[in-house]
Design a protein around this motif. Sequence first.
Motif, PDB file in Angstrom:
ATOM      1  N   GLN A  93       0.875  -1.174   0.000  1.00 24.53           N
ATOM      2  CA  GLN A  93       0.000   0.000   0.000  1.00 24.53           C
ATOM      3  C   GLN A  93       0.907   1.217   0.000  1.00 24.53           C
ATOM      4  N   GLY A  94       1.281   1.679  -1.218  1.00 23.70           N
ATOM      5  CA  GLY A  94       2.239   2.775  -1.332  1.00 23.70           C
ATOM      6  C   GLY A  94       3.577   2.326  -0.788  1.00 23.70           C
ATOM      7  N   PRO A  95       4.055   2.960   0.285  1.00 22.50           N
ATOM      8  CA  PRO A  95       5.341   2.571   0.870  1.00 22.50           C
ATOM      9  C   PRO A  95       5.205   1.502   1.964  1.00 22.50           C
ATOM     10  N   ARG A  96       3.993   1.027   2.214  1.00 23.54           N
ATOM     11  CA  ARG A  96       3.755   0.131   3.356  1.00 23.54           C
ATOM     12  C   ARG A  96       3.434  -1.296   2.950  1.00 23.54           C
ATOM     13  N   PHE A  97       3.872  -2.192   3.816  1.00 22.51           N
ATOM     14  CA  PHE A  97       3.554  -3.617   3.722  1.00 22.51           C
ATOM     15  C   PHE A  97       3.105  -4.055   5.108  1.00 22.51           C
ATOM     16  N   ASN A  98       2.099  -4.896   5.186  1.00 23.54           N
ATOM     17  CA  ASN A  98       1.868  -5.640   6.413  1.00 23.54           C
ATOM     18  C   ASN A  98       2.655  -6.934   6.293  1.00 23.54           C
ATOM     19  N   ARG A  99       3.313  -7.296   7.368  1.00 22.24           N
ATOM     20  CA  ARG A  99       4.031  -8.569   7.435  1.00 22.24           C
ATOM     21  C   ARG A  99       3.357  -9.404   8.506  1.00 22.24           C
ATOM     22  N   TYR A 100       3.119 -10.660   8.159  1.00 24.40           N
ATOM     23  CA  TYR A 100       2.437 -11.581   9.044  1.00 24.40           C
ATOM     24  C   TYR A 100       3.431 -12.630   9.528  1.00 24.40           C
ATOM     25  N   VAL A 101       3.305 -13.008  10.795  1.00 23.21           N
ATOM     26  CA  VAL A 101       4.221 -13.991  11.376  1.00 23.21           C
ATOM     27  C   VAL A 101       3.424 -14.943  12.263  1.00 23.21           C
ATOM     28  N   ARG A 102       3.660 -16.210  12.059  1.00 26.11           N
ATOM     29  CA  ARG A 102       3.148 -17.257  12.949  1.00 26.11           C
ATOM     30  C   ARG A 102       4.342 -17.840  13.696  1.00 26.11           C
ATOM     31  N   ILE A 103       4.250 -17.942  15.002  1.00 24.43           N
ATOM     32  CA  ILE A 103       5.300 -18.578  15.796  1.00 24.43           C
ATOM     33  C   ILE A 103       4.736 -19.908  16.282  1.00 24.43           C
ATOM     34  N   GLU A 104       5.429 -20.982  15.878  1.00 29.02           N
ATOM     35  CA  GLU A 104       4.944 -22.333  16.135  1.00 29.02           C
ATOM     36  C   GLU A 104       5.953 -23.121  16.953  1.00 29.02           C
TER      37      GLU A 104
END
Length: 142
Positions: A93-104
């Motif tokens: 989104q323009g200069p932004r990213f959402n980053r998703y993380v799962r810790i298992e």
Amino acid sequence: MARAQLEPRADREIFVVPLEVRPGHIDDNGHVNNVVYVGWLQDAGTAHWNARFDAQTRARWSWVALRHEIDYFRPLAPDAVDVKARTWVGDPQGPRFNRYVRIEDGEGRLCAQGVSEWVLVDATTMRPHRIPSDMLPAFEAR
């Protein structure tokens, strides 16, 4: 209120980072401290970036975290082994990213999940910059 579990996107690379539970990570409640999880979210994103882009690209661009949100599902004990972070990015989104993380944990059970919002900046000026389209294929499923 319970959060839905994050599921990796089929069109994104799922980058896996091994995590080590150290004695200094354990809090007075006998499990990994919340602050450690924030570090792991950052470490997973940084490892993914470093693995996919050369030194010249990394010297030109940098990422700045704007926010982190973490949901906890089950504690990680002091003797936890084979802990992993699985990370992927959302849509730019323009200069932004959402980053998703799962810790298992070592059995593949979800212990925590997080969403971090990152903004791409010019490494010299530290000004936000729209994510270049030629950067996107590095985050796609292979």
